[in-house]
Design an enzyme around this catalytic site. Sequence first.
Site, PDB file in Angstrom:
ATOM      1  N   LYS A 107       0.735  -1.192   0.107  1.00  0.00           N
ATOM      2  CA  LYS A 107       0.044  -0.132  -0.157  1.00  0.00           C
ATOM      3  C   LYS A 107       0.812   1.330  -0.043  1.00  0.00           C
ATOM      4  O   LYS A 107       0.442   2.487  -0.336  1.00  0.00           O
ATOM      5  CB  LYS A 107      -1.031   0.084   1.278  1.00  0.00           C
ATOM      6  CG  LYS A 107      -1.930  -1.189   1.354  1.00  0.00           C
ATOM      7  CD  LYS A 107      -2.984  -1.431   0.573  1.00  0.00           C
ATOM      8  CE  LYS A 107      -4.014  -2.107   0.855  1.00  0.00           C
ATOM      9  NZ  LYS A 107      -3.654  -3.725   0.743  1.00  0.00           N
TER      10      LYS A 107
HETATM   11  C1  LIG Z   1      -4.004  -4.714   0.056  1.00  0.00           C
HETATM   12  C2  LIG Z   1      -3.102  -6.023  -0.035  1.00  0.00           C
HETATM   13  C3  LIG Z   1      -3.340  -6.925  -0.774  1.00  0.00           C
HETATM   14  C4  LIG Z   1      -4.519  -6.988  -1.923  1.00  0.00           C
HETATM   15  O1  LIG Z   1      -4.579  -6.008  -2.695  1.00  0.00           O
HETATM   16  P1  LIG Z   1      -5.626  -5.526  -3.704  1.00  0.00           P
HETATM   17  O2  LIG Z   1      -5.269  -4.178  -4.457  1.00  0.00           O
HETATM   18  O3  LIG Z   1      -6.889  -5.144  -2.800  1.00  0.00           O
HETATM   19  O4  LIG Z   1      -6.204  -6.717  -4.613  1.00  0.00           O
HETATM   20  C5  LIG Z   1      -2.617  -7.964  -0.932  1.00  0.00           C
HETATM   21  N1  LIG Z   1      -1.703  -7.979  -0.122  1.00  0.00           N
HETATM   22  C6  LIG Z   1      -1.397  -7.235   1.105  1.00  0.00           C
HETATM   23  C7  LIG Z   1      -0.181  -7.345   1.862  1.00  0.00           C
HETATM   24  C8  LIG Z   1      -2.166  -6.201   0.711  1.00  0.00           C
HETATM   25  O5  LIG Z   1      -1.747  -5.362   1.907  1.00  0.00           O
END
Ligand SMILES: *Cc1c(COP(=O)(O)O)cnc(C)c1O
Length: 495
Positions: free
Chosen positions: A112
């Site tokens: 993120k």
């Molecule tokens: C948010 C997240 C995901 C999923 O990503 P999306 O864009 O929501 O599909 C996968 N792994 C981690 C560690 C995340 O924080």
Amino acid sequence: MDIMYRSTRGKAGEVTASQAILQGLAEDGGLYVPDKLPVLPVKLDELAGLDYRQTAYIIMKEFLSDFTEEELKDCIDKAYDDKFDCKEIAPLKKAGDAYFLELFHGATIAFKDMALSILPHLMTTSAKKNNVDGKIMILTATSGDTGKAALAGFADVEGTGIIVFYPKHGVSVIQEKQMVTQKGDNTYVVGIEGNFDDAQTGVKKMFGNSELAARMKDKGYRFSSANSINIGRLVPQVVYYIYTYGKLIADGVIKAGDKVNYVVPTGNFGNILAAYYAKAMGIPVNKLICASNENKVLYDFFATGTYDRNREFILTSSPSMDILISSNLERLIYAIAGEDGNATSKFMKELSDSGKYSITDSMKEELGVFYGGYCDEKKTADTIKKIYGSSGYVIDTHTAVAAGVYEEYKNNTGDNTVTVIASTASPYKFTRSVMNAIDDKYDSMTDFELVDRLSELSKVPVPAAIEEIRTAPVLHDRVCDKSRMQDVVEDILRL
Ligand SMILES: *Cc1c(COP(=O)(O)O)cnc(C)c1O
């Protein structure tokens, strides 16, 4: 080529990129999408010579056509600096027969950070460009990762503030500690007595409360959202898929023009949608492999053409993927429906009325580049152990879902295309699940003892993000009932 943004539901007007970033969601409830996808502005082999920031600039300028060169470069410089613990920003590591694209070298050690490091700057720049005054107050509900990444991104960014609500008894010890020790005069963290859905519902209610909005405006504030439906989060994610393609050329793994596979551990469908956009821009892709955990709505969707959220919500060891409504899938639906806003609207209405919808056969034919797979809890743990055993490389639970699905894909198809697995979190973020997967003797240790053991095993130094919270003082201790979230906001903002 000037790109404008329109809603997937077809009933809102066109807006510029900066307006779409400020607004988040379109007025008709749809998501903003570019009116056409840009093409790569350089030849494939030229990508090999570009560093992360240079790649970010040439890609993002195509999408954010109303930003000036100076504005965009300023945002990029502020985002991708020494908050990241390595110069490459998103390094590639080979383990076994796949390349792991490590997207967790930012401030909060989850992917993120790739978008939330730049979103605050895109937002304040957008506000200036559109002569929007007032302080931008971000309201966010989090199940763990988004909250901390958004806090770190917005902390002490002038003209902004952020309030994060998390389920007091629903996040990991490390996730909670990361949030309640957050510095910054403009950051507020509130635990709620309730679950993640309660937090999310409470936030949505405040967004929809026009009386509250009016009182905020009087005091010089406006609400905004940092969640992944904002185009300002999607665009920065396209960059690393393209950057990685260049790296593979530079390292002699592929020649310009060779196809690659990307495997993405998926929840809200944001990360993999960015890969789909990278392909549309001209990156040669063989398969986009969408990996789900036991909440396998997307696997079923790719297998049958029916999206059905009517099922039990399963808590897994990859909590950031525990999701039954993948919001960003709406953007893919819009694309495969021939950019038909009415059709997309209908599917989304069916989803909210009955929890499911089925796409047409001709839409299904457009999904050929995707392969859907899923990985159960046992296979996830086994994959962590197996990769550690054979290469010494330790991956987190989310990345393991992707690696497990890739193994199965390879066995089923015999496909030997060069494959990149998006590695979405540092194993240090989910230390307990990771260590338990490697050996159950670790069960009785405390979280920080496990951190030290992980460092010995993996020979990777403990990241600063974890080292800091060992001793950092708790700066946020607000807790409220799920019914009192608005009171807390009013108290914080003295409304
Ligand atoms: C948010 C997240 C995901 C999923 O990503 P999306 O864009 O929501 O599909 C996968 N792994 C981690 C560690 C995340 O924080």
